[in-house]
Design a protein around this motif. Sequence first.
Motif, PDB file in Angstrom:
ATOM      1  N   THR A  79       2.153   6.447   6.850  1.00 17.27           N
ATOM      2  CA  THR A  79       3.169   5.386   6.735  1.00 17.27           C
ATOM      3  C   THR A  79       2.363   4.026   7.303  1.00 17.27           C
ATOM      4  OG1 THR A  79       3.346   5.890   9.309  1.00 17.27           O
ATOM      5  CG2 THR A  79       4.957   6.781   8.000  1.00 17.27           C
ATOM      6  N   GLU A  80       1.038   4.198   6.802  1.00 17.18           N
ATOM      7  CA  GLU A  80       0.185   2.671   7.256  1.00 17.18           C
ATOM      8  C   GLU A  80       0.252   1.969   5.772  1.00 17.18           C
ATOM      9  OE1 GLU A  80      -1.009   2.350  10.297  1.00 17.18           O
ATOM     10  OE2 GLU A  80       0.056   3.961  10.900  1.00 17.18           O
ATOM     11  N   GLN A  81       0.530   2.506   4.641  1.00 19.64           N
ATOM     12  CA  GLN A  81       0.352   1.753   3.526  1.00 19.64           C
ATOM     13  C   GLN A  81       1.452   2.066   2.398  1.00 19.64           C
ATOM     14  OE1 GLN A  81      -3.408   2.631   1.644  1.00 19.64           O
ATOM     15  NE2 GLN A  81      -4.408   1.813   3.335  1.00 19.64           N
ATOM     16  N   VAL A  82       1.898   0.861   1.956  1.00 22.08           N
ATOM     17  CA  VAL A  82       3.101   1.305   0.786  1.00 22.08           C
ATOM     18  C   VAL A  82       2.320   0.633  -0.646  1.00 22.08           C
ATOM     19  CG1 VAL A  82       4.887   1.396   2.354  1.00 22.08           C
ATOM     20  CG2 VAL A  82       4.265  -0.798   1.556  1.00 22.08           C
ATOM     21  N   LEU A  83       3.151   1.073  -1.779  1.00 17.94           N
ATOM     22  CA  LEU A  83       2.964   0.656  -2.968  1.00 17.94           C
ATOM     23  C   LEU A  83       4.429   0.029  -3.143  1.00 17.94           C
ATOM     24  CD1 LEU A  83       1.189   3.523  -4.826  1.00 17.94           C
ATOM     25  CD2 LEU A  83       0.139   1.221  -4.751  1.00 17.94           C
ATOM     26  N   HIS A  84       4.328  -1.237  -4.196  1.00 17.03           N
ATOM     27  CA  HIS A  84       5.615  -1.773  -4.382  1.00 17.03           C
ATOM     28  C   HIS A  84       5.425  -2.457  -5.772  1.00 17.03           C
ATOM     29  CE1 HIS A  84       4.966  -6.183  -3.510  1.00 17.03           C
ATOM     30  NE2 HIS A  84       4.631  -5.625  -2.280  1.00 17.03           N
ATOM     31  N   GLY A  85       6.579  -2.498  -6.353  1.00 15.89           N
ATOM     32  CA  GLY A  85       6.488  -3.440  -7.674  1.00 15.89           C
ATOM     33  C   GLY A  85       6.810  -4.773  -7.409  1.00 15.89           C
ATOM     34  N   SER A  86       6.656  -5.820  -8.258  1.00 13.74           N
ATOM     35  CA  SER A  86       6.829  -7.302  -8.139  1.00 13.74           C
ATOM     36  C   SER A  86       7.792  -7.560  -8.993  1.00 13.74           C
ATOM     37  CB  SER A  86       5.536  -7.891  -8.625  1.00 13.74           C
ATOM     38  OG  SER A  86       4.180  -7.298  -8.145  1.00 13.74           O
ATOM     39  N   THR A  87       8.709  -8.830  -8.356  1.00 12.45           N
ATOM     40  CA  THR A  87       9.768  -9.189  -9.106  1.00 12.45           C
ATOM     41  C   THR A  87       9.504 -10.831  -9.350  1.00 12.45           C
ATOM     42  OG1 THR A  87      10.938 -10.010  -6.900  1.00 12.45           O
ATOM     43  CG2 THR A  87      11.345  -7.837  -7.766  1.00 12.45           C
TER      44      THR A  87
END
Length: 344
Positions: A79-87
């Motif tokens: 739960t330390e890091q996340v991946l995410h897309g960009s808008t």
Amino acid sequence: MASEIKFTQDTMKQFNVAKSFTVNKDRINAMNFSLDGETLISSSDDDSIVIYDCKEGETKRTLFSKKYGVDLIHFIHGTEQVLHGSTKVDDAVRLLQLEGNKYIRYYSGHTKRVVSLSICPTEETFLTSSIDNTLRLWDVRIPTAQGLLNAQTTTGPNSRPVANFDPEGVVFAVGIQSSLIKLYDIRHFDKGPFTTFRPLDINDNNDRQTTNTNQLNEQWTHLKFSPDGKMISIATNGTSLHLIEAFQGLPIHKFTDIVNDRQEPLQCCFSPDSSYILCGSGDNRILIYKAESGEKVIEKQTEHNGAIQCIQFNPAFLMFATAHTNMLFWLPIIDSQPTDDLSS
């Protein structure tokens, strides 16, 4: 663990709203539970990232990605890091360290918006698909793609590719042009798919014409393996949800009583034992079906004020969450008495 529970119709009927959150000002576009079930994270069109404590039933933190926007959020490395897309700005996927709200790495290569992001459950690998008609396979430690797949050679209204890993992390499925599924072995993906099928072409004669007509108008928006790996659900921006056999593409059920007048990219999820399918609808309802028979067993009105585009079951606790602009936690509540400890 929720995956060890055998869900029954009575169990599903007992689910009611235990917690309601109104943190966001705009649509929640993605959410993801941690593997231990204790934390939920969401991303929103208002550029916010909200972290929820699932045991205590409360929000923990709210972060913002005002510069790049945020969607398709997914935990990686606990739960330390996340991946995410960009808008905004570009079409890169970003690796965010939650502590300190610092970006660690950008994954650039897509030339149009990324529309699906799937994490391999067993390796340092993730898969993205984009409306640039490509899919890219990434090592989370390296900023350049380790593999590139062209989804198709033509563009059109159904040109949005979707993809996801199977529960074992050995196979990934790619949905192309809302009609074709290709299955790849991650160890040999460069050799091409090991099987290809058109799942919606196989129908009873009485339903063939209707299916083909709908297929032209509906775009696949979400593809997901069942937890037991035996089925694939295909959600659309139309009024149908498809359930197929995972490795031959044989149709199992087609659910058609979803309301979706605004053609929202709806999602669905399985109960942890794969016996039920939960789907959001554009008229604030949750529809719950038996996977084996296709029977709709429950229909629940919700407190959402729009289409339920996000719905996920907690992998560890007996709960699920739904979202529009507000977030709802659902628990099997007996005699309508909520419990504060969501792990009980």
